[in-house]
Write a protein that holds these residues in place. Structure first.
Motif, PDB file in Angstrom:
ATOM      1  N   PRO A 138      15.418 -44.201 -66.447  1.00  0.00           N
ATOM      2  CA  PRO A 138      16.520 -43.651 -65.573  1.00  0.00           C
ATOM      3  C   PRO A 138      15.826 -43.225 -64.613  1.00  0.00           C
ATOM      4  CG  PRO A 138      17.271 -42.241 -67.838  1.00  0.00           C
ATOM      5  CD  PRO A 138      15.596 -43.662 -68.085  1.00  0.00           C
ATOM      6  N   MET A 139      16.814 -43.267 -63.026  1.00  0.00           N
ATOM      7  CA  MET A 139      15.772 -42.347 -62.190  1.00  0.00           C
ATOM      8  C   MET A 139      16.986 -42.095 -61.178  1.00  0.00           C
ATOM      9  SD  MET A 139      12.536 -42.749 -61.616  1.00  0.00           S
ATOM     10  CE  MET A 139      12.317 -42.991 -63.449  1.00  0.00           C
ATOM     11  N   ALA A 140      18.398 -42.044 -61.112  1.00  0.00           N
ATOM     12  CA  ALA A 140      19.523 -41.522 -60.498  1.00  0.00           C
ATOM     13  C   ALA A 140      21.047 -42.110 -60.807  1.00  0.00           C
ATOM     14  CB  ALA A 140      19.290 -42.388 -59.318  1.00  0.00           C
ATOM     15  N   ILE A 141      21.082 -41.793 -60.274  1.00  0.00           N
ATOM     16  CA  ILE A 141      22.963 -41.575 -60.637  1.00  0.00           C
ATOM     17  C   ILE A 141      23.557 -42.240 -59.031  1.00  0.00           C
ATOM     18  CG2 ILE A 141      25.350 -40.561 -61.817  1.00  0.00           C
ATOM     19  CD1 ILE A 141      23.190 -38.598 -63.534  1.00  0.00           C
ATOM     20  N   GLU A 142      24.376 -42.859 -58.865  1.00  0.00           N
ATOM     21  CA  GLU A 142      24.834 -43.218 -57.845  1.00  0.00           C
ATOM     22  C   GLU A 142      26.801 -43.673 -58.073  1.00  0.00           C
ATOM     23  OE1 GLU A 142      23.676 -46.499 -56.223  1.00  0.00           O
ATOM     24  OE2 GLU A 142      21.593 -46.059 -55.479  1.00  0.00           O
ATOM     25  N   HIS A 143      26.844 -42.799 -57.114  1.00  0.00           N
ATOM     26  CA  HIS A 143      28.907 -42.821 -56.559  1.00  0.00           C
ATOM     27  C   HIS A 143      29.045 -43.145 -55.561  1.00  0.00           C
ATOM     28  CE1 HIS A 143      29.488 -39.205 -60.007  1.00  0.00           C
ATOM     29  NE2 HIS A 143      27.826 -38.928 -59.674  1.00  0.00           N
ATOM     30  N   LEU A 144      29.336 -44.449 -55.767  1.00  0.00           N
ATOM     31  CA  LEU A 144      29.612 -45.874 -54.200  1.00  0.00           C
ATOM     32  C   LEU A 144      31.323 -45.168 -54.428  1.00  0.00           C
ATOM     33  CD1 LEU A 144      27.045 -46.416 -56.112  1.00  0.00           C
ATOM     34  CD2 LEU A 144      27.283 -48.161 -54.216  1.00  0.00           C
ATOM     35  N   HIS A 145      32.144 -44.895 -53.405  1.00  0.00           N
ATOM     36  CA  HIS A 145      32.836 -45.454 -52.529  1.00  0.00           C
ATOM     37  C   HIS A 145      33.421 -46.727 -51.276  1.00  0.00           C
ATOM     38  CE1 HIS A 145      32.077 -41.515 -54.400  1.00  0.00           C
ATOM     39  NE2 HIS A 145      33.386 -41.240 -54.486  1.00  0.00           N
ATOM     40  N   ILE A 146      33.292 -47.252 -51.733  1.00  0.00           N
ATOM     41  CA  ILE A 146      33.614 -48.983 -50.365  1.00  0.00           C
ATOM     42  C   ILE A 146      35.255 -49.095 -50.462  1.00  0.00           C
ATOM     43  CG2 ILE A 146      32.642 -51.657 -50.746  1.00  0.00           C
ATOM     44  CD1 ILE A 146      31.385 -50.603 -52.728  1.00  0.00           C
ATOM     45  N   ARG A 147      35.255 -49.572 -49.458  1.00  0.00           N
ATOM     46  CA  ARG A 147      36.744 -50.295 -49.054  1.00  0.00           C
ATOM     47  C   ARG A 147      37.101 -51.528 -49.531  1.00  0.00           C
ATOM     48  NH1 ARG A 147      39.176 -48.861 -43.498  1.00  0.00           N
ATOM     49  NH2 ARG A 147      37.737 -47.573 -42.146  1.00  0.00           N
ATOM     50  N   ALA A 148      38.451 -51.154 -50.838  1.00  0.00           N
ATOM     51  CA  ALA A 148      38.585 -52.227 -51.381  1.00  0.00           C
ATOM     52  C   ALA A 148      39.125 -53.632 -50.711  1.00  0.00           C
ATOM     53  CB  ALA A 148      39.469 -51.517 -52.211  1.00  0.00           C
ATOM     54  N   ALA A 149      39.615 -53.537 -49.267  1.00  0.00           N
ATOM     55  CA  ALA A 149      39.948 -54.453 -48.600  1.00  0.00           C
ATOM     56  C   ALA A 149      38.758 -55.401 -48.130  1.00  0.00           C
ATOM     57  CB  ALA A 149      40.645 -54.083 -47.464  1.00  0.00           C
ATOM     58  N   LEU A 150      37.751 -54.677 -48.050  1.00  0.00           N
ATOM     59  CA  LEU A 150      36.193 -55.509 -47.637  1.00  0.00           C
ATOM     60  C   LEU A 150      35.375 -56.410 -48.710  1.00  0.00           C
ATOM     61  CD1 LEU A 150      34.676 -52.871 -45.485  1.00  0.00           C
ATOM     62  CD2 LEU A 150      36.313 -54.873 -44.912  1.00  0.00           C
ATOM     63  N   VAL A 151      35.958 -56.140 -50.196  1.00  0.00           N
ATOM     64  CA  VAL A 151      35.169 -56.467 -51.084  1.00  0.00           C
ATOM     65  C   VAL A 151      35.858 -57.079 -52.051  1.00  0.00           C
ATOM     66  CG1 VAL A 151      33.190 -54.896 -50.668  1.00  0.00           C
ATOM     67  CG2 VAL A 151      35.148 -54.398 -51.851  1.00  0.00           C
ATOM     68  N   PRO A 152      37.142 -57.869 -51.990  1.00  0.00           N
ATOM     69  CA  PRO A 152      38.107 -58.424 -53.499  1.00  0.00           C
ATOM     70  C   PRO A 152      37.601 -58.793 -54.110  1.00  0.00           C
ATOM     71  CG  PRO A 152      38.324 -59.589 -50.622  1.00  0.00           C
ATOM     72  CD  PRO A 152      37.305 -58.299 -50.780  1.00  0.00           C
ATOM     73  N   GLY A 153      37.767 -58.879 -55.091  1.00  0.00           N
ATOM     74  CA  GLY A 153      36.620 -60.019 -56.584  1.00  0.00           C
ATOM     75  C   GLY A 153      35.160 -58.941 -56.316  1.00  0.00           C
ATOM     76  N   LEU A 154      35.098 -57.763 -55.819  1.00  0.00           N
ATOM     77  CA  LEU A 154      33.177 -57.503 -56.401  1.00  0.00           C
ATOM     78  C   LEU A 154      33.436 -57.022 -57.807  1.00  0.00           C
ATOM     79  CD1 LEU A 154      31.081 -56.753 -55.335  1.00  0.00           C
ATOM     80  CD2 LEU A 154      32.212 -53.986 -55.595  1.00  0.00           C
ATOM     81  N   SER A 155      32.003 -57.566 -58.402  1.00  0.00           N
ATOM     82  CA  SER A 155      32.868 -57.977 -59.724  1.00  0.00           C
ATOM     83  C   SER A 155      31.001 -56.961 -60.817  1.00  0.00           C
ATOM     84  CB  SER A 155      31.606 -59.511 -60.241  1.00  0.00           C
ATOM     85  OG  SER A 155      30.189 -59.680 -59.717  1.00  0.00           O
ATOM     86  N   ALA A 156      31.182 -56.582 -61.782  1.00  0.00           N
ATOM     87  CA  ALA A 156      30.520 -55.902 -62.147  1.00  0.00           C
ATOM     88  C   ALA A 156      29.229 -56.320 -62.322  1.00  0.00           C
ATOM     89  CB  ALA A 156      30.742 -55.881 -64.242  1.00  0.00           C
ATOM     90  N   GLN A 157      28.516 -57.532 -62.621  1.00  0.00           N
ATOM     91  CA  GLN A 157      27.553 -59.099 -62.011  1.00  0.00           C
ATOM     92  C   GLN A 157      26.896 -58.350 -61.036  1.00  0.00           C
ATOM     93  OE1 GLN A 157      27.141 -62.465 -62.916  1.00  0.00           O
ATOM     94  NE2 GLN A 157      25.687 -62.786 -62.722  1.00  0.00           N
ATOM     95  N   GLU A 158      27.555 -57.954 -59.863  1.00  0.00           N
ATOM     96  CA  GLU A 158      27.089 -57.577 -58.308  1.00  0.00           C
ATOM     97  C   GLU A 158      26.067 -56.074 -58.164  1.00  0.00           C
ATOM     98  OE1 GLU A 158      29.612 -59.717 -55.054  1.00  0.00           O
ATOM     99  OE2 GLU A 158      30.925 -59.329 -56.426  1.00  0.00           O
ATOM    100  N   LEU A 159      27.218 -55.194 -59.188  1.00  0.00           N
ATOM    101  CA  LEU A 159      26.547 -54.057 -58.849  1.00  0.00           C
ATOM    102  C   LEU A 159      25.747 -53.641 -59.898  1.00  0.00           C
ATOM    103  CD1 LEU A 159      30.456 -52.687 -59.296  1.00  0.00           C
ATOM    104  CD2 LEU A 159      28.775 -52.293 -56.983  1.00  0.00           C
ATOM    105  N   GLU A 160      25.780 -54.594 -61.145  1.00  0.00           N
ATOM    106  CA  GLU A 160      24.182 -54.228 -61.916  1.00  0.00           C
ATOM    107  C   GLU A 160      22.893 -54.914 -61.669  1.00  0.00           C
ATOM    108  OE1 GLU A 160      25.672 -52.547 -65.916  1.00  0.00           O
ATOM    109  OE2 GLU A 160      26.117 -55.196 -65.589  1.00  0.00           O
TER     110      GLU A 160
END
Length: 280
Positions: A138-160
């Motif tokens: 473990p190196m870092a903890i990230e907190h991301l806030h992204i406009r939901a309208a820009l990323v419909p269907g954003l998946s957990a796989q994309e984030l991991e």
């Protein structure tokens, strides 16, 4: 992508944002409500609120005075190190980087994040908390806030897996171009220490970044906590005419910034205006 019941990380994050909003609406030296009042106002437990407040005290934004309460801290002195072209290329650090999701949900932006992203507080964002690992550690903890309208269907796989900015570009048509990033020293709380596998109050680097697309629209607001024992900041200052071209950028991950559009020739404006490189 669904709106899950907020977990511990998200509750602390929302409490932190709410207290930050109070700080930003006041002047240095002004009092903020007591912890008991804030718990009732925000609907969170005392330990959750205290963890958020402890983080803000450690970051130098709040001051506790025994017997008197909590007050907005004095303003910080900021010094920019400015390069000749007012821009910063994005070198990358070595290692195999991966992510583990801690929270992933859709919720209203709220007042503070809404101001950051120039959107209504009632509009939806995707909130992500993820643990960043390098070579499995473990190196870092990230907190991301992204406009939901820009990323419909954003998946957990994309984030991991893979490069988040590559996913934004190819899967969602979002091309990020510029970011403004501030970096400050801080220490980790007990909860953060457990995730990062370091002692409580260990030194850390706090990265806060606002990313915009090619049209100048804010896409993402992020604050990240990187282990202070693994990173350092190195500034390269232009003090005279360049004698030779800059060395090529190496492959790897850039602390605070996921690999992506920035490493394909774009630039980042930073409060340090210097190179940020991995430490020993």
């Amino acid at each position: 992508m669904k709106a899950d019941v907020p977990g511990t990380v998200l509750k602390r994050e929302r409490a932190r944002d709410a207290v930050l909003g109070l700080i930003e609406s006041r002047r240095p030296g002004d009092a903020i409500p007591s912890e008991r009042s804030l718990c009732a106002l925000l609907g969170v437990s005392r330990p959750t609120l205290r963890a958020a407040v402890d983080e803000l005290v450690a970051a130098g934004l709040l001051v506790r005075e025994h017997g008197r309460g909590m007050f907005v801290a004095p303003e910080k002195i900021t010094q920019e190190l400015v390069s000749a072209d007012l821009s910063l290329s994005v070198p990358r650090a070595a290692g195999a980087w991966s992510s583990r999701l801690l929270e992933f949900t859709t919720l209203q932006a709220g007042a503070r994040v809404g101001r950051k992203l120039r959107m209504s507080p009632a509009e939806e964002i995707v909130y992500v908390a993820r643990l960043r690992l390098v070579d499995g550690a473990p190196m870092a903890i990230e907190h991301l806030h992204i406009r939901a309208a820009l990323v419909p269907g954003l998946s957990a796989q994309e984030l991991e897996n893979g490069d988040l900015y590559e996913h934004l570009r190819h899967a969602h048509g979002v091309h990020v171009r510029e970011a403004v990033q501030a970096i400050e020293p801080t220490v980790v709380t007990r909860a953060e220490a457990q995730l990062l596998e370091v002692p409580e109050l260990s030194p850390a680097l706090l990265f806060e970044r606002l990313t915009s697309d090619v049209e100048g629209l804010p896409v993402e607001y992020v604050h990240s906590l990187y282990r202070g024992d693994r990173y350092r900041i190195v500034s390269r200052l232009a003090l005279g005419p360049a004698a030779a071209s800059a060395p090529p950028v190496q492959d790897g991950h850039h602390p605070g910034i996921p690999p992506g559009d920035f490493t394909h020739g774009d630039r980042i404006a930073s409060s340090t205006r210097g190179d940020i490189q991995a430490g020993p």
